[in-house]
Design an enzyme around this catalytic site. Structure first.
Site, short mmCIF file in Angstrom:
data_model
loop_
_atom_site.label_atom_id
_atom_site.label_comp_id
_atom_site.label_asym_id
_atom_site.label_seq_id
_atom_site.Cartn_x
_atom_site.Cartn_y
_atom_site.Cartn_z
N ASP A 83 0.83 -1.21 0.00
CA ASP A 83 0.00 0.00 0.00
C ASP A 83 0.87 1.26 0.00
O ASP A 83 2.02 1.23 0.45
CB ASP A 83 -0.97 0.01 1.20
CG ASP A 83 -0.29 -0.02 2.55
OD1 ASP A 83 0.67 -0.83 2.73
OD2 ASP A 83 -0.68 0.75 3.45
N GLU A 139 -0.08 -1.17 5.75
CA GLU A 139 0.97 -0.73 6.68
C GLU A 139 0.79 0.74 7.04
O GLU A 139 1.00 1.15 8.17
CB GLU A 139 2.36 -0.95 6.07
CG GLU A 139 3.50 -0.78 7.08
CD GLU A 139 3.96 0.68 7.26
OE1 GLU A 139 4.61 0.98 8.28
OE2 GLU A 139 3.66 1.53 6.40
ZN LIG Z 1 6.68 2.04 4.33
#
Ligand SMILES: [Zn+2]
Length: 427
Positions: free
Chosen positions: A98, A161
Site C-alpha cells: 500500500d 501498513e
Molecule cells: Zn513504508
C-alpha cells in the site's frame, strides 16, 4: 562464504538491473492507495503469479473483518514460500504494497513509474515498492545461483501498513505467519537508506484528554467555568514539567534523525467549545468541553505503563490543585518501543553484507515512527527482525518521491548475501 561465489551472485544481480527497473515500475503502476485500499488484489496477484512461476508456493490471505475490508476493497495479502528441500531456517522478506495518496505538487505522473537520470519516480517508489522489488530480484538471483541453501525463503506483499497494518502483518502475525518455526529471520525493506540497518522503532501512545467546564452566557463567563482555560492549564504543565524532562533524557536508541533521540509529545489538535454559528458568528456560550489529542513517542527505556502513569499523575496533580478541574483521559492507539540486538543474526549478517557490497561500515539506526516490525515482535514473538532497504526515508510520502536505481541494485546484493549467510550459516 567464498568470495568468488559472492562475486558471481553480485554479477548476476547486476545483470538483472533492467528487470529490477521493470518490476519496480510495474508495481508503481498499481495505484494501491490507502486509504481506501485500491488495487490490492491485482497487485498481490501480480507478485504471486511471478513467484508462482518460479516454483514458490503462493498463498493469498484476505484479512476478513479487518478495518476497511469490503468486497470492493478486499485486504488481500500474498505470501510466497520457496523451500530448498534441505532442513534449515526461513528468511522472510516483507514489503507493504500500500501507498499513501499521491497528494498535490507532483511534476511527474505519480503512478507511471517514470525513469529519469537513474531514478524511478512515483508514489511508493521509495516507500516501499523499490525495496520490495529489490528483495524479489535478490531472492530470485540467489535461488538461480544454484548454491546450497538449507531452509526456505519467503516473500510477502502485505497491505495497510500505512494505516497500522491491521489488515496486513498484524492479521498474518496473529495467525502464525510470522512466528518460528515457520519463519526465523525477517527483513522489511523499508526505505532506511542502503547503508543503514534499522534495528527498531520508538513506541507510540495516541490519546485524548478532555476537560470539562460549565456553560453560561458568553457575556457573563463568571457564571460558567471555561473548559478551554482548564486545558490551557494542562498545556502549561506540559511546558513546565514534561518538555524540559524530555530534553534532559538520553537514549540508547540510535534514532534518526538525531533530534528524535528523546521522548516527544506532539499536540495534534485541540477542539474546545461550541462550533461557530452560521454566518461565522461565535458561539454565545462558555466552553463546557475541550478535547486535546496528543501523540507521545516512547524510547526503549520507557514503557506504555510508565508513560501513562506519568500523564495520569500530571492530571491528578491539577485536579488536586486547580479549582473545578475535571478531566477524562482516553487511549486511542498504542505500541511499545522495540529494538533487536545489533549482534543478532539478521542485523549482524546485514551489516557484514553492507561492508562487503558498499565497502563501508553499516550504520545502525532506529526509526522515529513505527512500522510493521511491531507486529512481528509483539504478536509473532519474533525478535530477529530488522528494516533494511533502498530509498531515502525523508522522501517518503512527499511529491516527486523517487528511488535511486544504484541503491536498489546495491540493496538487492546486500539482501541476497544476507539471506545466503543466514541459510547456509556461512561466516
Ligand atoms: Zn513504508
Amino acid at each position: 562464504m567464498r568470495g568468488t561465489d559472492f562475486a558471481s551472485l553480485s554479477a548476476a544481480i547486476d545483470a538483472r538491473r533492467d528487470e529490477l527497473v521493470d518490476l519496480t515500475r510495474a508495481l508503481i503502476r498499481f495505484p494501491t492507495v490507502n486509504p481506501p485500499g485500491d488495487a490490492y488484489a491485482p497487485c498481490a496477484e501480480f507478485i504471486g503469479a511471478r513467484l508462482g512461476a518460479r516454483g514458490f508456493k503462493v498463498e493469498y490471505v484476505r484479512a476478513v473483518g479487518s478495518p476497511g475490508d469490503t468486497d470492493s476493497h478486499p485486504r488481500i495479502n500474498v505470501v510466497a514460500r520457496w523451500e530448498s528441500g534441505l532442513d534449515g531456517p526461513c528468511v522472510h522478506f516483507n514489503g507493504h504494497i500500500d501507498v499513501v495518496p499521491a497528494g498535490a505538487g507532483w511534476s511527474v505522473d505519480p503512478f507511471a513509474g517514470e525513469v529519469h537520470r537513474g531514478r524511478i519516480y512515483g508514489r511508493g517508489s521509495a516507500d516501499m515498492k523499490g525495496g520490495l522489488a529489490a528483495a524479489i530480484v535478490a531472492v530470485e538471483a540467489l535461488i538461480d545461483a544454484g548454491l546450497e541453501l538449507p531452509g526456505a525463503l519467503e516473500i510477502s506483499g502485505t497491505v495497510d501498513e500505512e494505516s497500522g497494518g491491521y489488515g496486513g502483518v498484524h492479521y498474518l502475525a496473529q495467525r502464525g505467519w510470522f512466528s518460528a518455526p515457520r519463519v526465523n529471520h525477517v527483513i522489511i525493506p523499508e526505505p532506511l537508506n542502503v547503508g543503514r540497518v534499522c534495528i527498531g522503532h520508538r513506541g507510540v501512545w495516541w490519546a485524548e484528554i478532555e476537560t470539562f467546564g460549565r456553560s453560561a452566557h458568553g457575556s457573563m463567563p463568571f457564571f460558567g467555568d471555561c473548559a478551554v482555560r482548564h486545558m490551557q492549564a494542562v498545556i502549561e504543565r506540559f511546558e513546565r514539567d514534561l518538555y524540559p524532562q524530555f530534553a534532559s533524557r538520553r537514549t540508547a536508541m540510535p534514532v534518526v534523525p538525531e533530534a528524535a533521540r528523546r521522548s516527544t509529545l506532539n499536540i495534534n489538535s485541540i477542539h474546545g467549545g461550541q462550533p461557530e454559528q452560521s454566518g461565522g458568528y461565535p458561539s454565545p456560550c462558555v466552553a463546557d468541553s475541550c478535547r486535546l489529542i496528543f501523540d507521545r513517542r516512547l524510547l526503549i527505556e520507557e514503557n506504555l505503563a510508565g508513560v501513562k502513569q506519568q500523564m495520569r499523575a500530571l492530571l491528578e496533580d491539577l485536579a488536586a490543585e486547580r479549582h473545578g478541574f475535571r478531566y477524562v483521559l482516553r487511549d486511542l492507539f498504542e505500541v511499545e518501543p522495540t529494538m533487536t540486538p545489533r549482534d543478532g543474526p539478521v542485523a549482524s549478517a546485514t551489516a557484514a553484507s553492507i561492508r562487503q557490497v558498499l565497502g563501508r561500515d553499516a550504520e545502525f539506526v532506529c526509526s522515529p515512527g513505527t512500522y510493521d516490525q511491531k507486529h512481528v515482535d509483539r504478536i509473532g514473538k519474533l525478535k530477529d527482525c530488522i528494516a533494511y532497504g533502498p530509498g531515502i526515508l525523508d522522501l517518503a510520502h512527499q511529491p516527486d518521491e523517487y528511488v535511486e536505481l544504484d541503491d536498489m541494485v546495491a540493496a538487492a546484493k546486500v539482501m541476497a548475501r544476507t539471506a545466503w549467510v543466514l541459510l547456509a550459516r556461512a561466516p
